[in-house]
Every structure is written in structure tokens, then in C-alpha cells.
Design an enzyme around this catalytic site. Sequence first.
Site, PDB file in Angstrom:
ATOM      1  N   LYS A 207       0.839  -1.194   0.000  1.00  0.00           N
ATOM      2  CA  LYS A 207       0.000   0.000   0.000  1.00  0.00           C
ATOM      3  C   LYS A 207       0.879   1.252   0.000  1.00  0.00           C
ATOM      4  O   LYS A 207       1.915   1.271   0.652  1.00  0.00           O
ATOM      5  CB  LYS A 207      -0.872   0.046   1.268  1.00  0.00           C
ATOM      6  CG  LYS A 207      -1.949  -1.005   1.381  1.00  0.00           C
ATOM      7  CD  LYS A 207      -2.682  -0.846   2.710  1.00  0.00           C
ATOM      8  CE  LYS A 207      -3.743  -1.902   2.916  1.00  0.00           C
ATOM      9  NZ  LYS A 207      -4.905  -1.703   2.035  1.00  0.00           N
ATOM     10  N   ARG A 281     -10.122 -11.581   2.778  1.00  0.00           N
ATOM     11  CA  ARG A 281     -10.971 -12.688   2.337  1.00  0.00           C
ATOM     12  C   ARG A 281     -10.278 -14.035   2.499  1.00  0.00           C
ATOM     13  O   ARG A 281     -10.937 -15.064   2.695  1.00  0.00           O
ATOM     14  CB  ARG A 281     -11.406 -12.457   0.891  1.00  0.00           C
ATOM     15  CG  ARG A 281     -10.286 -12.447  -0.120  1.00  0.00           C
ATOM     16  CD  ARG A 281     -10.664 -11.762  -1.425  1.00  0.00           C
ATOM     17  NE  ARG A 281     -10.796 -10.322  -1.251  1.00  0.00           N
ATOM     18  CZ  ARG A 281     -11.174  -9.479  -2.202  1.00  0.00           C
ATOM     19  NH1 ARG A 281     -11.481  -9.934  -3.402  1.00  0.00           N
ATOM     20  NH2 ARG A 281     -11.249  -8.197  -1.960  1.00  0.00           N
TER      21      ARG A 281
END
Length: 428
Positions: A207, A281
Amino acid sequence: MSEAMNILLSRQPADARWGEKAIWSASDCGITLHLTGQDDLALIQRAARKIDGQGLKHVRLAGDGWDVEKSWAFWLGYRAPKGERQVEWAVLDDKQQREFDNRLKTIDWVRDIINAPADDLGPEQLAQRAVDLLSDVAGKNVSYRITKGDDLRDQQYVGLYTVGRGSSRPPVLLTLDYNPTGNESAPVYACLVGKGITFDSGGYSLKPTGFMDSMKSDMGGAALAAGALAYAITRGLDRRVKLILCCADNMVSGSAFRLGDIIRYRNGKTVEVMNTDAEGRLVLADGLIDASAQKPEIIIDCATLTGAAKTALGNDYHALLSFDDALCNRLLASAQAENEVFWRLPLAQMHRSQLPSNFAELNNTASAAYPAGASTAAGFLSHFVENYRQGWLHIDCSATYRKAAVEQWAAGATGAGVRTLANLLLAK
């Protein structure tokens, strides 16, 4: 400590010198909040934010009109993560006082733990603090198991182990059983599954700073799930509920997972990793497999899962996705009853097939051809829920954390959603 500033309520408009739309005014008696009868709780919260912004750190809720909801609305706006505040609360009857105290215990816990620096809160600390909270409110009705590190690999919690193996702090799975029935074979009414990424660097899909600086809050789903269960217990929850928290750091190192890796889950699904920043996830999949094995009536997973949900809804609404219309409507009714807001986003059969991979059954992220990121993420999760069409809710926790202060909220965690989930667990 300075003398407390009185905060009073009035149904009369402010004197004209304060402005036509003034929501508060000051006098020798203190500060008066001028209620209009339209969305008074939001008005009180905004006024409390302004009062805190004036540097008033010691206040007294004085005069008539204060009840549990108005007192709570004031606290939502007045509370902030930096500095000390002292409130002399209005006198409430015994029932309202218990309700107010329970909100302070559980929802403040959620806000505090999300605001905690990642250096102070690793995967194991998150799991243990959830145990401490729930043991405090439920006593002997709670049992739990903590599995961590290489034991996760050995027990085939491959998603959680894979994501967490790059950190010096081992990944942790908390499985907590709240069983007030005293019957070990009692059916499980609900399973709550929480994403507990205590810091998310993005892994090798790193990120940028502007997106990483708030990633201590990426365990907001786990905090929401734990806090909601604790709050429901304080309200008299009498059904068996299991809490599953999937806790890990997502870091970069020589042992971190890589793009192109394939994860083979216990339910037979294979997943190609094409974005290590789509890690939530991957850890939730393990928790959902366990939840499905319990055959509960309801499975609810909570996760700060996608930027797409936040792009769609901002910080004000939690995103709700499900194939079960009736259960969605129940949650939305619970949210309305608790003065909280959720918004349903699309989830259809097509979203389950929008994660193609050349080397596995699923990709962990959709291609640019399928840009509905919140929906495809929920579609991914559905592959790990045995009966995904009925009894399963996915909450993408858009309203968990705010990077900057706004009119109603200080910067940091909000605690939003705790009351709604607790209400849903209690509904008969």
C-alpha cells in the site's frame, strides 16, 4: 480538575444573536442545546463535537430531558481518542443506567481497541482482549480455544497461516463459545466471524503511505463482532453463539506469501493469489468454513474488506451484502431500531464467477473487467459458506473508522454497528 460546564437541553430556539440555525448557545447557566424535534440525537452529537472542539473537557449533563439515548448521543460526539474528558452524567432510572453502563463497557471497548497502535495490539493480544471482554460479561458461560502459528498450518487453516506467516508475530485463530444453556450439545444459533488484521501493509502488493497509515484499524471487523456479542450478552442473550476471529499481520518479509501462490483450503477450494492486499478474504475463508460446520441458523462475517465499499458509502454506512432477503431486512430493521445505518449493496450469482484464475478454481481478486469490488469480494466469501443462499450476511465495515474528524465524529473508531448486531442476535 476545573469546574464542570453545565450542558442543558431546551425545546426553545436559540436567541437571535446566536444565529438563525444555532444548535447551541451559552449563558451564565452553561451551554444549552436547542432541540428541534427533528433528528435530535444527531443534533446532540454534533453539538457535543463542537463543545469538545472548544476545549471543554469537564461537563455536566444537567437539567431535564436527558435519557439514555440523548446521553449516549452526547458521548458519541464528545468522546475522542486524544486527551482526558470527564462527564458528570445525568441521573437515569436503574434500567436506563444499566443500559448506558453496558454501552460504555462494550462499545467503548470496540473504539479503544480499534484506535490502539498496531505496535501495542498484535494478533495474540487482539484474541486475548476479546476473551477478557467476553469472560467479564459472560463468566462461566464462555469457553474458548486459541490456535496460533505453525499449529494453524498443521490444522489446515491455510488462509490464515499463509497471510500471517510473513510477520514476526504469529497469526492466531480464536474460537469462542458462548453457551448459556449449560447443555454441551445445544445447537449453535449464530456464528460471528471477524477479520482481525492487526496491521495491513498490503504485503508485496504494498500500500502507499496514504492508504497504509490507518491500517491499524483493519481489525475493525473482529472488534465489531466481539463487541456485538458482548453487548448482546449484557442485554440478556440466552442462545448459543460462537465467535471466530481470524487474526494476523499482513507484512513483507522473506517468508511472506507472494503473487502467484496457490492456497488449498480444507473445503477443496483452490485460490490463486494475485494481490496480497486482498488478504482479508483469505483469512475469513478459514473462519467461514468452521462456521458452516456448526450448522447455525445465522452466519455473520464482519470485515473492513474493500475500499470499494468505502468508495460507495463513505464512512457513514456499513455495507451489507447477502443472498438472503429476509435476513437482510431483519438486520436493516435492527439498525433502524438502534439508530444506526447500513446500506445493502448488490450480491448476485454472477459475482461468484467474476474471480477467474488460470491456475486455480478462484482468484483472490477480480480483474479490471469486473470492477464491483465489494460484490466480488462477497462473492469470493460465498464459496466458503456451505449454504450461502440462506442465513449468511456479509458486512463490509465502511463505518468502522474515520481518518479525520467530521461534524459528528472525532477521528478514529466509531463503534458503529455494535448495537445493530446485538439487536439481531436477540431478535426472536
